[in-house]
Design an enzyme around this catalytic site. Structure first.
Site, PDB file in Angstrom:
ATOM      1  N   GLY A 139     -41.076   3.262  14.504  1.00 47.96           N
ATOM      2  CA  GLY A 139     -40.936   2.677  13.178  1.00 47.96           C
ATOM      3  C   GLY A 139     -42.290   2.372  12.586  1.00 47.96           C
ATOM      4  CD  GLU A 140     -45.912   0.001  14.124  1.00 49.97           C
ATOM      5  OE1 GLU A 140     -47.065   0.352  14.449  1.00 49.97           O
ATOM      6  OE2 GLU A 140     -45.359  -1.035  14.580  1.00 49.97           O
TER       7      GLU A 140
END
Length: 338
Positions: free
Chosen positions: A303-304
């Protein structure tokens, strides 16, 4: 642009600006005259043409690239659906600010401006197994935050997220809008064990039953079953469409965030590309449902915006070839028809 109601978003998606095909056609003509066999750079050629269409420029550029990571907390985390506690969301936001996360390193390498937008981390959404995660006003506020987070002069936007339990919300949106239940969409997220996965699937199936009356309304689903950071991503993608900015989507959560928009209008995501396909269960299937072919497949599930961030490097390679290669005439090389 201000969205005062869900109907405002519906109206926006019915009349979204289109990319300018004249610039795409000009980019095609240039690709046909570069010193290479036609089509030999594969998807790099398509990416350069896509940039030209959505930037509205015969010579696209990547001078101002932005990565925006939205962060939010989820009430459903209390059901033990994640391997990490909700406090980690704020702790990771602090890590982003300190430059210690993977996305900090990727953004620096990709020459991108990293922006982190936490949305009310001290006020998690409600547990959607027994209430709506957000009411309409809360959802609209998060959409507005996302919309206003996008710089109008950006050449390319990559979007991602941070939020403990948000793979549960992502799977929830997919189950509600596409079908197949928790068994089809719920994966291990941050690495839950078998018991955690069972709790995650049970929460999704319980919420599907509780909210069965709204499942035909994509925006009602986004509010009742999503999260603030997902709504922020949706708002950012709408802003990018308004300003003619091409978008790279990150993984399963970021892609699920724009699923409601695709259900409002089949062309709502034409200015988007999937930066990668993550290892999270369900992402490949979701991309298939949306007709998005991922640019990278590296078994990532962080993610991120990490996968979308890496895809920026691919976009830079596509543009470097498109802009920097010589034509047959410039290089004095015989073309195929010479």
């Amino acid at each position: 642009m201000q969205f005062d109601s869900l109907d405002d978003i519906r109206a926006f998606c019915r009349d979204v600006p289109k990319g300018d095909v004249r610039f795409a056609e000009a980019a095609v003509r240039r690709q046909q005259n570069l010193t290479k066999p036609p089509g030999s750079l594969g998807r790099l050629e398509e990416l350069a043409i896509w940039l030209a269409q959505w930037q509205g420029r015969e010579s696209p550029r990547l001078d101002r690239v932005t990565i925006t990571v939205f962060a939010g907390n989820h009430g459903v985390a209390a059901r033990g659906v994640s391997a990490y506690p909700p406090e980690v969301t704020a702790q990771m936001v602090a890590n982003f600010a300190a430059g210690g996360a993977a996305i900090n390193q990727i953004a620096r390498l990709a020459g991108a401006d990293l922006r982190v937008v936490p949305i009310e981390l001290d006020r998690p959404t409600r547990d959607f197994t027994m209430a709506t995660a957000m009411d309409a006003d809360d959802f609209l506020n998060a959409v507005e935050i996302g919309y206003r987070a996008v710089p109008e002069d950006c050449d390319l936007l990559a979007v991602g997220e941070m939020g403990i339990a948000n793979t549960t919300s992502a799977a929830m949106l997919c189950a509600a809008l596409i079908g197949g239940g928790a068994a089809r969409w719920a994966g291990r997220g941050t690495g839950v064990d078998d018991e955690g996965l069972a709790r995650k699937r049970a929460a999704i199936d319980a919420a599907l039953d509780y909210h069965r009356g709204i499942l035909l309304d994509p925006l009602a689903v986004a509010a009742a079953l999503g999260g603030r950071e997902l709504a922020g991503i949706a708002g950012a993608v709408l802003a990018a469409r308004r300003h003619g900015i091409p978008v790279l989507l990150d993984g399963f959560v970021a892609t699920s965030a724009v699923l409601p928009l695709a259900h409002l209008d089949a062309g709502a995501l034409d200015h988007c590309r999937a930066g990668h396909v993550s290892a999270e269960s369900g992402h490949r299937d979701l991309l298939r449902e949306l007709g998005l072919a991922p640019l990278l497949d590296l078994d990532m599930r962080l993610g991120e915006a990490s996968g979308a961030g890496l895809a920026i490097l691919l976009m830079r390679a596509a543009l470097a070839c498109h802009a920097g290669m010589a034509t047959f005439a410039e290089a004095g090389v015989c073309g195929a028809d010479d």
